[in-house]
Design a protein around this motif. Structure first.
Motif, short mmCIF file in Angstrom:
data_model
loop_
_atom_site.label_atom_id
_atom_site.label_comp_id
_atom_site.label_asym_id
_atom_site.label_seq_id
_atom_site.Cartn_x
_atom_site.Cartn_y
_atom_site.Cartn_z
N UNK A 18 22.88 22.90 -21.87
CA UNK A 18 23.65 22.97 -22.47
C UNK A 18 23.71 24.45 -23.75
N UNK A 19 24.85 24.96 -23.36
CA UNK A 19 24.30 26.58 -23.93
C UNK A 19 25.40 26.93 -24.73
N UNK A 20 25.91 28.52 -24.79
CA UNK A 20 27.26 28.95 -25.49
C UNK A 20 27.35 30.19 -23.85
N UNK A 21 28.60 30.61 -23.46
CA UNK A 21 29.37 31.54 -23.39
C UNK A 21 28.35 33.10 -23.61
N UNK A 22 28.17 33.20 -24.58
CA UNK A 22 27.57 34.71 -24.74
C UNK A 22 26.31 34.34 -24.56
N UNK A 72 29.01 26.30 -23.01
CA UNK A 72 28.46 27.39 -21.30
C UNK A 72 27.82 25.80 -21.19
N UNK A 73 27.84 25.27 -19.46
CA UNK A 73 26.32 24.75 -19.27
C UNK A 73 26.48 25.06 -17.75
N UNK A 92 10.88 24.50 -23.36
CA UNK A 92 10.47 24.91 -25.06
C UNK A 92 10.48 26.52 -24.89
N UNK A 93 11.12 27.16 -23.69
CA UNK A 93 11.31 28.34 -23.52
C UNK A 93 12.47 28.47 -23.92
N UNK A 94 13.39 27.68 -24.09
CA UNK A 94 14.98 27.48 -24.08
C UNK A 94 15.09 27.30 -26.06
N UNK A 95 14.12 26.24 -26.60
CA UNK A 95 14.62 25.86 -27.58
C UNK A 95 14.32 27.35 -28.01
N UNK A 96 12.46 28.09 -27.81
CA UNK A 96 12.44 29.08 -29.22
C UNK A 96 13.01 29.80 -29.30
N UNK A 97 13.87 30.24 -27.55
CA UNK A 97 14.94 31.52 -27.61
C UNK A 97 16.62 30.88 -28.30
N UNK A 99 18.08 29.24 -26.48
CA UNK A 99 19.53 29.07 -25.80
C UNK A 99 19.96 28.06 -25.41
N UNK A 100 19.34 26.77 -25.84
CA UNK A 100 19.98 26.00 -25.77
C UNK A 100 19.43 24.57 -25.48
N UNK A 101 19.87 22.91 -24.96
CA UNK A 101 19.00 21.85 -24.43
C UNK A 101 19.05 21.39 -22.92
N UNK A 102 17.87 21.00 -22.62
CA UNK A 102 17.75 20.99 -21.25
C UNK A 102 17.82 19.13 -21.41
#
Length: 315
Positions: A18-22, A72-73, A92-97, A99-102
């Motif tokens: 789960x993230x954002x369009x941008x 955005x997902x 971890x990469x998603x959180x560090x950057x 970019x969202x959650x898994x």
């Protein structure tokens, strides 16, 4: 657990970011870095594209309606027996950057299929070839061949813009007796179109074993398994020999990395057909093709996507 026919049901983990369009392209680039090239996208922005006349969807998920503006997902699937050791690193990469959650859920193959089969209907590629879901009854037009497709868990029903443009180019360029290499073959649809056109042999490569299974099943559906060879691996690493046509419908960043290797596998004067390229990445791909001795013959666009046809003109 078995179904009524006694076949084992396949359990998949559905992994949703789960993230954002941008941040959409950053998320997709990260997934590609982890070898995930087949996934479902959902956003309010994509809903707006439904009104376009272009063929744009492999299927439509009703849950799109529940997304908020800017959300955005992406969802991808891993079979129960697939290696999942990379998921902690991905999380971890998603959180560090930022970019969202898994999120992780489980889904049976049959349940997943029921979500999209009702949206996938026969398509006339042209007057000579129709693409038909394997579960549909279809009466072809006079002189028209039928290619039966069941994508299963793999990308490639033929309705997505990138797939459709590649199919048109494959059908136009492949000649009787050609050898074709399909990098990131997904459901095998591009290779099977080439074989229907008269290619002597097609080689399909995909890093995802689910895609290899889907491609093999589709070749059998059409009686083409003797001319369709499949290899599980990364890009051109597992391919030997040359072809008259190479096709690849993946993302621009990966396409650029493989262009240098094309010369070892594409005959001089042969054609490279590629898509999966968003408009603002087109120049990146064109520049690398020209640097590596290719002439870009034409480009086509549908929506935000670009397909390129290039000819190898230099040794």
């Amino acid at each position: 657990m078995t179904d009524q026919e006694g076949r084992d049901k396949v359990i998949y983990e559905a992994l949703t970011i789960k993230s954002k369009d941008k941040k959409a392209w950053e998320v997709q680039a990260l997934l590609s870095a982890y070898g995930i090239d087949q996934f479902e996208e959902s956003s309010r922005q994509l809903i707006q594209e439904l009104n376009r006349p272009d063929l744009a969807w492999d299927y439509v998920d009703p849950d799109l309606i529940d997304l908020e503006e800017g959300d955005y997902q992406v969802t991808f699937y891993l079979a129960e027996d697939q290696d999942k050791s990379f998921l902690e690193d991905l999380k971890r990469d998603l959180e560090d950057r930022g970019l969202g959650e898994l999120l992780v859920d489980q889904v049976q193959e049959e349940d997943w299929a029921n979500n999209w089969k009702k949206y996938y209907k026969p398509i006339d590629l042209n007057e000579s070839l129709a693409l038909v879901p394997s579960w549909e009854d279809y009466e072809p037009k006079e002189g028209q061949e039928v290619l039966y497709i069941d994508p299963g868990m793999a990308f490639g029903s033929g309705t997505h813009e990138t797939t459709y443009m590649c199919m048109e180019e494959v059908y136009d360029l492949v000649q009787e007796g050609d050898r074709v290499i399909d990098i990131g073959c997904g459901s095998g649809i591009l290779s099977l179109v080439a074989l229907k056109k008269g290619a002597q042999e097609a080689l399909g490569v995909d890093i995802d074993p689910v895609c290899i299974t889907a491609s093999r099943n589709n070749s059998r559906l059409n009686g083409l398994e003797d001319r369709f060879k499949l290899f599980e691996g990364n890009l051109l690493d597992v391919v030997e020999g040359e072809a008259q046509v190479i096709v690849s419908n993946i993302v621009a960043e990966i396409i650029v990395t493989m262009i240098g290797d094309l010369r070892d596998h594409l005959k001089l004067g042969g054609y490279f057909i590629t898509s999966g390229i968003i408009l603002d990445k087109k120049d990146l791909v064109v520049s690398e093709l020209e640097n590596q001795g290719f002439e870009v013959l034409r480009e086509r666009t549908k929506g935000e996507w670009v397909a390129l046809v290039a000819k190898r003109t230099r040794p």
